[in-house]
Design an enzyme around this catalytic site. Structure first.
Site, PDB file in Angstrom:
ATOM      1  N   GLU A 152      -1.522  -9.823   6.280  1.00 19.99           N
ATOM      2  CA  GLU A 152      -1.480  -8.715   5.316  1.00 19.99           C
ATOM      3  C   GLU A 152      -2.534  -7.662   5.687  1.00 19.99           C
ATOM      4  O   GLU A 152      -2.265  -6.457   5.688  1.00 19.99           O
ATOM      5  CB  GLU A 152      -1.756  -9.285   3.918  1.00 19.99           C
ATOM      6  CG  GLU A 152      -1.395  -8.375   2.773  1.00 19.99           C
ATOM      7  CD  GLU A 152      -1.689  -9.035   1.423  1.00 19.99           C
ATOM      8  OE1 GLU A 152      -2.110 -10.207   1.386  1.00 19.99           O
ATOM      9  OE2 GLU A 152      -1.487  -8.356   0.415  1.00 19.99           O
TER      10      GLU A 152
HETATM   11  N1  LIG Z   1       4.368  -0.324  -2.583  1.00 21.74           N
HETATM   12  C1  LIG Z   1       3.252  -0.534  -3.251  1.00 21.74           C
HETATM   13  C2  LIG Z   1       2.893  -1.836  -3.653  1.00 21.74           C
HETATM   14  C3  LIG Z   1       1.710  -2.040  -4.360  1.00 21.74           C
HETATM   15  N2  LIG Z   1       0.908  -1.009  -4.647  1.00 21.74           N
HETATM   16  C4  LIG Z   1      -0.394  -1.185  -5.371  1.00 21.74           C
HETATM   17  O1  LIG Z   1      -0.841  -2.521  -5.231  1.00 21.74           O
HETATM   18  C5  LIG Z   1      -1.556  -2.918  -6.405  1.00 21.74           C
HETATM   19  C6  LIG Z   1      -0.949  -4.180  -6.945  1.00 21.74           C
HETATM   20  O2  LIG Z   1      -1.123  -5.210  -6.022  1.00 21.74           O
HETATM   21  P1  LIG Z   1      -0.010  -6.308  -5.767  1.00 21.74           P
HETATM   22  O3  LIG Z   1       0.868  -6.488  -6.951  1.00 21.74           O
HETATM   23  O4  LIG Z   1       0.684  -5.982  -4.487  1.00 21.74           O
HETATM   24  O5  LIG Z   1      -0.891  -7.613  -5.654  1.00 21.74           O
HETATM   25  P2  LIG Z   1      -1.245  -8.512  -4.374  1.00 21.74           P
HETATM   26  O6  LIG Z   1      -0.142  -9.530  -4.272  1.00 21.74           O
HETATM   27  O7  LIG Z   1      -1.304  -7.600  -3.165  1.00 21.74           O
HETATM   28  O8  LIG Z   1      -2.574  -9.116  -4.705  1.00 21.74           O
HETATM   29  C7  LIG Z   1      -1.455  -1.758  -7.381  1.00 21.74           C
HETATM   30  O9  LIG Z   1      -2.626  -0.985  -7.265  1.00 21.74           O
HETATM   31  C8  LIG Z   1      -0.286  -0.976  -6.861  1.00 21.74           C
HETATM   32  O10 LIG Z   1      -0.411   0.392  -7.157  1.00 21.74           O
HETATM   33  C9  LIG Z   1       1.293   0.259  -4.234  1.00 21.74           C
HETATM   34  O11 LIG Z   1       0.572   1.189  -4.493  1.00 21.74           O
HETATM   35  N3  LIG Z   1       2.446   0.480  -3.547  1.00 21.74           N
HETATM   36 CA   LIG Z   2      -0.038  -5.889  -2.316  1.00 21.79          CA
END
Ligand SMILES: Nc1ccn([C@@H]2O[C@H](COP(=O)(O)OP(=O)(O)O)[C@@H](O)[C@H]2O)c(=O)n1
Ligand SMILES: [Ca+2]
Length: 448
Positions: free
Chosen positions: A154
């Site tokens: 990642e």
């Molecule tokens: N395509 C995407 C996916 C997530 N995000 C951002 O990623 C954050 C949420 O993280 P996530 O749900 O992917 O969590 P993790 O699985 O990466 O920890 C928020 O700040 C979203 O705004 C984004 O900006 N654009």
């Molecule tokens: Ca993410």
């Protein structure tokens, strides 16, 4: 909470993605479907690629994006229901992609920290349901394409994406930038060390050697599970891993009068504030430090390097007016601290409508300063609305050479401002995209 996914991420945003040309043979168009199963939401990216002639590599022509909340991990005990949320998004792909192309369109789902945090069996049950759903669909399901992506990968992908976007990957005088991604459940820091001492001091686990476009890289990348913004809230409240739904978790980072419930990872948490005298930035910071202190690596070199920060760094900076939502901007670490201070000190008087804002800003401050060891005056580039839609496609051998695609390893979107890139590597190219990819044939990975 601000829903960052709409409406600016709406379907077929024409302006962002000018659709090119029309009079092309349909066989020159192909598609790909990628799911980013994050801890806070599941997102679909539907890509249209176009190849104008066999002498040219394919170009990204269009992207359609949609998302749903909550993420798969919220369905920890209802895997079928979890898969239903994916079905809804997949139906959109059916409406978009002509049926003649369904059987040659790969569909991939990569899950991040939400699923990493679940007991393995429960995460597998969710993935199996999704796998089944994909297999029943008319699309192509390459082997091992429904899985949990590891944190190292990642981090590498985010680094590749940002450095592609900032033009560093194809610049002769490469001056790459580091990345800071703050997700819901995990956080990543990745940069290309210039000092030999950084490589020596770091544990081997966090050094990733790979080759890309005929260059060798040794990245430092460290993913911290449980240190995403939402997971950190639970840690600060002392509720991480807690299963007792009747217990009330309290924090000096919350409004004193607050009593509320919050669902994360399928568990319902009751939480609230403390007495007014102990509410505010000082005590909040002390609370937050307990979950951060001595838990993170501090490579000295990061203090002299440029970092791009996105995801929740970006969201919270926009929420509090520190930067403009469209332009982004440069933020000093101490700006986050000043903002945290201001919001936390006002907790007793105002109800901001966002009870976690003080905690979130304080956590971001402490993570940057005490966690990673940045200086107060360190500048961070907080430019993009995260980088939604910024996707690195790593094609292994799916679109094989000999099927009309020349061995050009790299095809940025010439003349386009669109933030995506198609990276392809044919089987005859020794060093395709990135080595040691998971054995998912058409590996298409979003790093959002
Ligand atoms: N395509 C995407 C996916 C997530 N995000 C951002 O990623 C954050 C949420 O993280 P996530 O749900 O992917 O969590 P993790 O699985 O990466 O920890 C928020 O700040 C979203 O705004 C984004 O900006 N654009
Ligand atoms: Ca993410």
């Amino acid at each position: 909470e601000v829903d960052v996914f709409s409406p600016q991420y709406g379907i077929g945003n024409e302006e962002l993605l000018p659709s090119r040309s029309t009079s092309l043979n349909i066989s020159n168009i192909f598609y790909g479907i990628m799911f980013d199963a994050g801890s806070t939401g599941t997102r679909i990216h539907i890509y249209t690629f176009m190849q104008k002639s066999s002498a040219e590599p394919p170009h990204l022509d269009n992207e359609i994006f949609e998302s749903v909340k909550p993420g798969l991990s919220a369905y920890v005990d209802q895997p079928e229901q979890g898969a239903e949320t994916v079905r809804g998004l997949l139906d959109m792909a059916k409406q978009t992609i002509p049926s003649t192309h369904w059987s040659s369109t790969p569909v991939v789902l990569k899950a991040t920290a939400g699923l990493r945090l679940l007991p393995e069996q429960k995460a597998q049950a969710l993935l199996s349901e999704v796998q089944e759903l994909f297999e029943e669909s008319p699309f192509l399901v390459p082997d091992e394409c429904v899985s949990i992506m590891n944190g190292t990968y990642e981090g590498i992908l985010a680094w590749v994406t940002i450095n592609f976007l900032t033009g560093q990957l194809y610049d002769q005088n490469q001056r790459t930038v580091g990345i800071l991604d703050l997700g819901g459940a995990s956080t990543q820091i990745t940069f290309l060390p210039q000092a030999e001492s950084t490589l020596k001091a770091a544990s081997e686990k966090y050094i990733s050697p790979f080759e890309m476009f005929n260059r060798s890289y040794k990245l430092y990348t460290h993913s911290y599970l449980g240190f995403g913004l939402k997971a950190a809230r639970l840690a600060i409240l002392g509720a991480l891993g807690g299963k007792d739904e009747s217990r009330m978790y309290r924090s000096s980072c919350l409004p004193p009068s607050l009593k509320a419930e919050w669902k994360f990872g399928g568990i319902n948490y009751k939480y609230g504030g403390m007495a007014e005298e102990v509410t505010g930035f000082q005590s909040c910071y002390a609370e937050v430090l307990k979950v951060i202190r001595e838990k993170l690596d501090q490579p000295a070199e990061i203090r002299s390097r440029t970092f791009y920060a996105f995801s929740y760094y970006y969201d919270r900076a926009v929420d509090t007016g520190m930067i403009d939502g469209d332009q982004g901007g440069i933020i000093l670490v101490k700006d986050f601290e000043m903002k945290a201070n201001k919001v936390c000190e006002a907790l007793t008087e105002t109800n901001t409508g966002s009870p976690f804002l003080c905690m979130d800003l304080t956590y971001i401050t402490a993570l940057l300063k005490e966690g990673f060891g940045f200086y107060d005056h360190t500048e961070l580039q907080v430019r993009w609305r995260a980088y939604s839609g910024t996707t690195v496609w790593l094609f292994r051998s799916h679109y094989k050479t000999g099927e009309g695609i020349p061995p050009t390893p790299f095809s940025p979107l010439a003349g386009s401002t669109h933030k995506s890139v198609l990276v392809r590597g044919g089987p005859h190219q020794g060093a395709e995209g990135i080595r040691e990819l998971p054995r998912c044939q058409a590996t298409l990975l979003s790093v959002g």
